[in-house]
Motif scaffolding. Structure first.
Motif, PDB file in Angstrom:
ATOM      1  N   ARG A 155      66.136  21.097 128.464  1.00  0.00           N
ATOM      2  CA  ARG A 155      67.493  20.705 129.056  1.00  0.00           C
ATOM      3  C   ARG A 155      68.439  21.871 128.750  1.00  0.00           C
ATOM      4  NH1 ARG A 155      68.667  15.037 126.367  1.00  0.00           N
ATOM      5  NH2 ARG A 155      67.972  16.217 124.828  1.00  0.00           N
ATOM      6  N   GLU A 156      68.405  22.341 127.493  1.00  0.00           N
ATOM      7  CA  GLU A 156      69.319  23.590 127.057  1.00  0.00           C
ATOM      8  C   GLU A 156      68.674  24.396 126.281  1.00  0.00           C
ATOM      9  OE1 GLU A 156      72.407  21.752 124.596  1.00  0.00           O
ATOM     10  OE2 GLU A 156      71.184  21.061 123.068  1.00  0.00           O
ATOM     11  N   ARG A 157      69.333  25.701 125.911  1.00  0.00           N
ATOM     12  CA  ARG A 157      69.230  26.632 124.978  1.00  0.00           C
ATOM     13  C   ARG A 157      70.468  26.596 123.844  1.00  0.00           C
ATOM     14  NH1 ARG A 157      69.717  31.734 128.496  1.00  0.00           N
ATOM     15  NH2 ARG A 157      71.113  30.178 129.704  1.00  0.00           N
ATOM     16  N   ARG A 158      70.174  26.109 122.658  1.00  0.00           N
ATOM     17  CA  ARG A 158      71.064  25.858 121.615  1.00  0.00           C
ATOM     18  C   ARG A 158      70.774  26.681 120.529  1.00  0.00           C
ATOM     19  NH1 ARG A 158      74.646  21.486 120.499  1.00  0.00           N
ATOM     20  NH2 ARG A 158      74.294  20.954 122.654  1.00  0.00           N
ATOM     21  N   ILE A 159      71.872  27.560 119.981  1.00  0.00           N
ATOM     22  CA  ILE A 159      71.817  28.178 118.771  1.00  0.00           C
ATOM     23  C   ILE A 159      72.920  27.536 117.961  1.00  0.00           C
ATOM     24  CG2 ILE A 159      72.224  30.233 117.545  1.00  0.00           C
ATOM     25  CD1 ILE A 159      71.990  31.559 120.487  1.00  0.00           C
ATOM     26  N   VAL A 160      72.021  26.854 116.710  1.00  0.00           N
ATOM     27  CA  VAL A 160      73.094  26.213 115.729  1.00  0.00           C
ATOM     28  C   VAL A 160      73.319  27.566 114.617  1.00  0.00           C
ATOM     29  CG1 VAL A 160      73.202  24.496 114.003  1.00  0.00           C
ATOM     30  CG2 VAL A 160      71.723  24.307 116.258  1.00  0.00           C
ATOM     31  N   PRO A 174      65.204  32.364 132.249  1.00  0.00           N
ATOM     32  CA  PRO A 174      64.054  32.300 132.943  1.00  0.00           C
ATOM     33  C   PRO A 174      63.476  30.903 133.431  1.00  0.00           C
ATOM     34  CG  PRO A 174      63.437  32.519 130.909  1.00  0.00           C
ATOM     35  CD  PRO A 174      64.600  32.457 130.811  1.00  0.00           C
ATOM     36  N   ALA A 175      63.873  30.005 132.966  1.00  0.00           N
ATOM     37  CA  ALA A 175      63.384  28.544 133.673  1.00  0.00           C
ATOM     38  C   ALA A 175      63.679  28.317 134.833  1.00  0.00           C
ATOM     39  CB  ALA A 175      63.739  27.401 132.520  1.00  0.00           C
ATOM     40  N   THR A 176      62.935  27.448 135.576  1.00  0.00           N
ATOM     41  CA  THR A 176      63.349  27.074 137.005  1.00  0.00           C
ATOM     42  C   THR A 176      64.457  26.122 137.130  1.00  0.00           C
ATOM     43  OG1 THR A 176      61.474  25.214 136.921  1.00  0.00           O
ATOM     44  CG2 THR A 176      60.813  27.372 137.866  1.00  0.00           C
ATOM     45  N   THR A 177      64.539  25.452 135.906  1.00  0.00           N
ATOM     46  CA  THR A 177      65.731  24.414 135.886  1.00  0.00           C
ATOM     47  C   THR A 177      66.558  25.148 134.998  1.00  0.00           C
ATOM     48  OG1 THR A 177      64.302  22.411 136.321  1.00  0.00           O
ATOM     49  CG2 THR A 177      66.538  22.120 135.421  1.00  0.00           C
ATOM     50  N   HIS A 178      67.826  25.010 135.416  1.00  0.00           N
ATOM     51  CA  HIS A 178      68.983  25.830 134.764  1.00  0.00           C
ATOM     52  C   HIS A 178      69.361  25.091 133.225  1.00  0.00           C
ATOM     53  CE1 HIS A 178      72.772  27.572 133.424  1.00  0.00           C
ATOM     54  NE2 HIS A 178      73.236  26.448 133.262  1.00  0.00           N
ATOM     55  N   ARG A 179      69.144  25.854 132.320  1.00  0.00           N
ATOM     56  CA  ARG A 179      69.444  25.240 130.960  1.00  0.00           C
ATOM     57  C   ARG A 179      70.579  26.069 130.277  1.00  0.00           C
ATOM     58  NH1 ARG A 179      64.073  26.683 127.759  1.00  0.00           N
ATOM     59  NH2 ARG A 179      64.667  28.520 128.694  1.00  0.00           N
TER      60      ARG A 179
END
Length: 330
Positions: A155-160, A174-179
């Motif tokens: 669902r997302e790309r998260r940096i904590v 690069p994922a087909t579904t936007h994150r």
């Protein structure tokens, strides 16, 4: 005769036992412990397996926290401190025992930057600057004493951002579904809109600056919508609000090149910034705090930066030890 099962090292420990272990550690670290104290500590550790487990758990935590400063240096600085400072140091270590919960350290310890560095996925030591590339191609430069976790899912790309400061240069997903790419600090979340930006975790706030693209800032407890920050702007945000964006400084990313660019900067602010890149204690005397300095200073050689400061302004450097320096009036 039946065997007695021994507890695993990861099993919970009575908080009172861990508190006592922390008190013993504080005593032995004080520089005033006698041979009798050391022998008594050894006897206590031998009394029960949980005593030794508590000691080893705290010792491992302590070793990680002190990786940036040699133990003999830290011990020397402690012994050289005035008696009141010694008492404060011992009290701080004793309080460590009061914040230990069954199975680990409690929230009060987990909020400290030292604990964030120990517990994070990726981190840098004091004075270290490091660049990494994430699985999606996003580049992250970690500043001194910085700690991050990377949480990528469907669902997302998260940096904590647990502690310190980062420069993020986002890459197309690069994922087909936007994150969406997000950076989470203690005060809220920053969402990248195809951008290059910095996020810094301060003690009670977070600050961001944008150099390409834009970001949306969403304080964790804000009642209003997110705040948009465009290229060339910066803002400071808190858990419940964000300041209006203002012009970002061109020098805001100079630390990635190992330099501190000061433009009519107050000396106390200069010293505080330089202290982030220097092990030990670096302080500014009140009588020189309001002086202004302009110049480019090395973050890789903070001793030279201090010498250049002393050459440019009517200040001197008082070295109690190599790791305990005060900038004061000449």
């Amino acid at each position: 005769m039946s065997a007695v099962a021994q507890p695993s090292d990861a099993s919970p420990i009575d908080p009172a036992v861990v508190q006592r272990a922390a008190q013993w550690m504080a005593r032995l670290w004080s520089g005033e412990a006698s041979e009798q104290d050391r022998a008594a500590c050894e006897r206590w550790r031998a009394q029960h397996p949980d005593h030794e487990r508590a000691w080893r758990r705290l010792q491992g935590f302590d070793d990680k926290l002190h990786g940036a400063v040699p133990r003999d240096v830290a011990s020397h600085a402690l012994r050289a401190a005035p008696r009141r400072a010694q008492a404060s140091r011992r009290r701080a270590l004793q309080l460590l025992g009061l914040t230990v919960a069954v199975g680990g350290l409690a929230a009060a310890v987990r909020r400290t930057d030292g604990w964030q560095l120990v517990a994070s996925d990726i981190g840098t030591r004091t004075g270290e600057i490091r660049e990494i590339t994430l699985p999606d191609g996003t580049r992250v430069v970690l500043s001194t004493a910085t700690a991050i976790d990377v949480r990528f899912d469907a669902r997302e790309r998260r940096i904590v951002l647990r502690a310190g400061e980062i420069l993020v240069t986002s890459a197309p997903d690069p994922a087909t579904t936007h994150r969406p790419l997000r950076v989470q600090s203690r005060e809220g979340t920053v969402e990248a809109l195809g951008t290059r930006f910095t996020v810094r975790q301060d003690e009670a706030s977070s600050r961001v600056a944008v150099f390409e693209g834009a970001i949306d800032v969403r304080p964790v407890r804000a009642a209003t919508d997110s705040v948009r920050v465009d290229a060339g702007q910066r803002t400071v945000f808190f858990a419940d609000s964000a300041q209006p964006p203002e012009a970002a400084l061109d020098s805001a990313t100079a630390w990635t090149r190992g330099v501190l660019v000061a433009e009519a900067m107050r000396v106390d602010e200069f010293v505080a910034e330089l202290a982030r890149f220097r092990p030990g204690l670096l302080r500014c005397a009140p009588e020189v705090a309001a002086l202004r300095v302009t110049g480019v200073f090395s973050l890789h050689d903070t001793d030279r930066a201090l010498q250049n400061l002393a050459s440019a302004l009517p200040v001197s450097l008082a070295y109690r030890t190599r790791y305990w320096v005060t900038v004061q009036a000449r």
